[in-house]
Scaffold this active site. Structure first.
Site, mmCIF file in Angstrom:
data_model
loop_
_atom_site.group_PDB
_atom_site.id
_atom_site.type_symbol
_atom_site.label_atom_id
_atom_site.label_comp_id
_atom_site.label_asym_id
_atom_site.label_seq_id
_atom_site.Cartn_x
_atom_site.Cartn_y
_atom_site.Cartn_z
ATOM 1 N N LYS A 119 0.848 -1.189 0.000
ATOM 2 C CA LYS A 119 0.000 0.000 0.000
ATOM 3 C C LYS A 119 0.891 1.249 0.000
ATOM 4 O O LYS A 119 1.922 1.274 0.674
ATOM 5 C CB LYS A 119 -0.868 -0.046 1.259
ATOM 6 C CG LYS A 119 -1.945 1.023 1.352
ATOM 7 C CD LYS A 119 -2.757 0.800 2.641
ATOM 8 C CE LYS A 119 -3.887 1.797 2.805
ATOM 9 N NZ LYS A 119 -4.636 1.577 4.063
ATOM 10 N N SER A 165 -9.619 1.459 3.211
ATOM 11 C CA SER A 165 -8.789 2.247 2.329
ATOM 12 C C SER A 165 -7.745 1.453 1.557
ATOM 13 O O SER A 165 -7.213 1.958 0.561
ATOM 14 C CB SER A 165 -8.088 3.342 3.130
ATOM 15 O OG SER A 165 -7.159 2.783 4.038
ATOM 16 N N SER A 174 -9.649 -0.782 7.396
ATOM 17 C CA SER A 174 -9.055 -0.554 6.070
ATOM 18 C C SER A 174 -8.390 -1.755 5.408
ATOM 19 O O SER A 174 -8.070 -1.696 4.225
ATOM 20 C CB SER A 174 -8.047 0.597 6.138
ATOM 21 O OG SER A 174 -8.729 1.826 6.091
#
Lengths: 488, 96
Positions: free
Chosen positions: A78, A153, A177
């Site tokens: 990420k 996310s 997330s």
């Protein structure tokens, strides 16, 4: 099966027998990214050359006789996790040109084990969101239905794993997330206990709940990655030494040991607002556990309904403090026209941050401002104590708690992005474990109109092994985790 | 709760954010909505309850306070991320 479609375990077997090399595996993933990422948009940066260099190194290490679960395995991180020399944007304009000067501890650990970093994945700006629509560089699309969100996310990481662009991915979870996108994309996502893995080199969001964790094709793979990235780190004073914790995951995967395990079903999580299909598939999974010998216990978490309200005070408060470092001076976007220092701050931040980051900074600044601290922040921290104690009490009676991960399956891009409060309510089933610092895993348990349904299993602090055991037992008896999207 | 424009401007100033008139309007309304939702926390009886900040119960996590050598190229790359660098140092406008 194509090499990029393999699990870590499957690839490792082929690497060990010499049937394939890490370069083969890495090329297959890079080819897949080239072929499908124009549709999915999971990656913000692809490090093709660097990845092939790392893959060659891994092959050379193996040729010298080295073994390892992650040696030569390609992955994506990420884009709020630092990897030395690689751009890290946090999906924000304010960090558009930032090059990470050093490795996050978890990236360093993976490097030492010989894992191959393919690139960086999309997220909601600074990890603020539940759909990946808040990225300054455009949304990621769900591989199961390209018109829908992948969740967030860590949406880029989950979509990349679901679309076989990598063998696993790293995400971060502050209030769902990792679990939310894992659920929407039909993959396994683990939010570990707070403090199990180091946050050093991650962009701080809500320091009291942030954790890094794996998104993988199977629970077994998630365990391999989590074992590799966890451990005490002097650079993160909240990491905990867990060496003494027992390992019963492999035992648990047999029916004999699931027998007598108690699963708590909190009635508050199966109320109105829950999609009928989601409920049906979660109940079906629970029945599977019953069949394997587990005992189902009805439990109650009456204060859990305040989780979202607590979370959206604590999180913006910590964000307003953590994002104060983006001042247009030390790094990131700087407004060149301003002469006065205060204008440099205000204009750089006003132009650099996107709408959700600004909203959270404003909310947090207000909640922490003179005269309001007691009514908001302190009150929220006290309700947090009640939520934590409630979980702890229930987890004395049962081994784990099962809930849906999300009240519904993936929604359409743009469908609810105009209403921030509605988006915050997406987190209703996932904030509790974050506030209480408990480990929780989301695994796919079915499909509703072609979209994956996720189930959440919440365990006791530092008892990740139970979650692995539960996940492996389910995946040993079912095939939902093997389904692949057609990318339509 | 409804924010007056002046109140929203005050928060934006504390947060060091330059916002347009339109942004001030939008955030004013959205913050009111969100805080309206959060108001429900007042229902919870927290008399005598301690606030939680550290969830795993760690208290003091000690380490030696010592200077550690850091890789020179990493240090230089970190400093060079700044928009204005002079002789290896970050340049800041005058404060006073």
């Amino acid at each position: 099966m194509k090499l990029n479609g393999l699990t870590i375990r499957q690839a490792q077997e082929k690497l060990e027998t010499g049937e394939i090399t890490s370069v083969d595996l890495t090329r297959a993933c890079l080819d897949r990214i080239k072929a499908v990422d124009n549709k999915v948009k999971a990656c913000l940066t692809v490090c093709e050359e660097e990845a092939l260099v790392e893959a060659k190194k891994a092959d050379a290490r193996r040729a010298k006789g080295e073994l390892g679960d992650l040696l030569g395995i390609p992955y994506i991180a990420k884009d709020n996790i630092m990897a030395k020399g690689v751009k890290m944007t946090a999906a924000s304009k304010i960090l558009e040109n930032y090059i990470a000067p050093f490795d996050a501890t978890i990236i360093k650990k993976l490097k030492e084990k010989g894992a191959v970093l393919l690139g960086k994945s999309n997220l909601d700006e600074f990890a603020h969101g539940a759909s990946t629509e808040n990225s300054a560089f455009g949304p990621t699309h769900n591989p199961w239905d390209l018109e829908r969100v992948p969740g967030g996310s860590s949406g880029g990481s989950a979509a990349a794993v679901a679309a076989d662009m990598c063998l696993f991915a790293l995400g971060t979870d502050t209030g769902g997330s990792i679990r939310c996108p894992a659920s929407f994309c039909g993959v396994a996502g683990l939010k570990p206990t707070y403090g199990l893995a180091s946050r050093f080199g991650l962009i701080a969001m809500t320091s009291s709940t942030d954790v890094p964790g794996p998104i993988a094709k199977t629970v077994e793979d998630a365990k391999i990655v989590m074992d590799a990235i966890s451990g005490i780190d002097k650079n993160d004073a909240t990491t905990v030494n867990t060496k003494e914790l027992s390992s019963e995951a492999s035992e648990l995967s047999s029916k004999r040991v699931l027998k007598g395990k108690k699963i708590g079903m909190p009635k508050e999580y199966f109320n109105e607002g829950l999609d009928e299909d989601v409920k049906k598939f979660v109940m079906k999974a629970v029945n599977e556990y019953e069949k394997q010998g587990a005992e189902i216990v009805n439990v109650s978490l009456p204060h859990n309904k305040y989780g979202v309200a607590v979370y959206y005070i604590i999180t913006p408060s910590e964000i307003s403090s953590n994002l104060a470092r983006f001042d247009g001076i030390r790094y990131g976007f700087s407004d060149k026209e301003s002469k006065k220092l205060i204008d440099v701050y205000k204009k750089s931040r006003g132009k650099g941050f996107g709408p959700e980051a600004k909203r959270r900074i404003m909310l947090g600044t207000y909640a922490l401002s003179a005269g309001y601290f007691d009514a908001y922040y302190l009150k929220a921290q006290k309700v947090r104590t009640i939520i934590k104690e409630e979980f702890d009490r229930v987890l004395k009676e049962v081994d784990c708690i099962i809930t849906p991960t999300s009240p519904h399956t993936a929604f359409k891009i743009g469908e609810q992005s105009s209403d921030p409060l509605k988006m915050y309510l997406e987190d209703v089933y996932v904030t509790g474990a974050s506030l209480a610092g408990l480990p929780a895993i989301s695994i796919p348990v079915g499909f509703s109109r072609g979209l994956p349904v996720g189930m959440q299993i919440i365990g006791k602090r530092f008892d990740e092994n139970l979650l692995y055991g539960m996940g492996i037992a389910f995946q040993g008896a079912t095939d939902y985790h093997k389904a692949k999207p057609e990318l339509k | 709760m409804n924010f007056k424009k002046k109140e929203i401007e005050h928060i934006a100033n504390l947060a060091r954010l330059e916002l347009s008139g339109e942004e001030l309007d939008i955030y004013g309304k959205q913050l009111s909505d969100i805080l309206g939702y959060i108001e429900q926390l007042q229902e919870v009886d927290t008399e005598g309850v301690e606030p939680t900040a550290q969830i795993t119960g760690l208290e003091n996590s000690w380490r030696e306070d010592e200077a550690r050598a850091w890789d020179d190229s990493e240090r230089i790359n970190a400093i060079n991320q700044s928009p204005e660098v002079e002789e290896g140092q970050i340049k800041v406008g005058r404060v006073l």
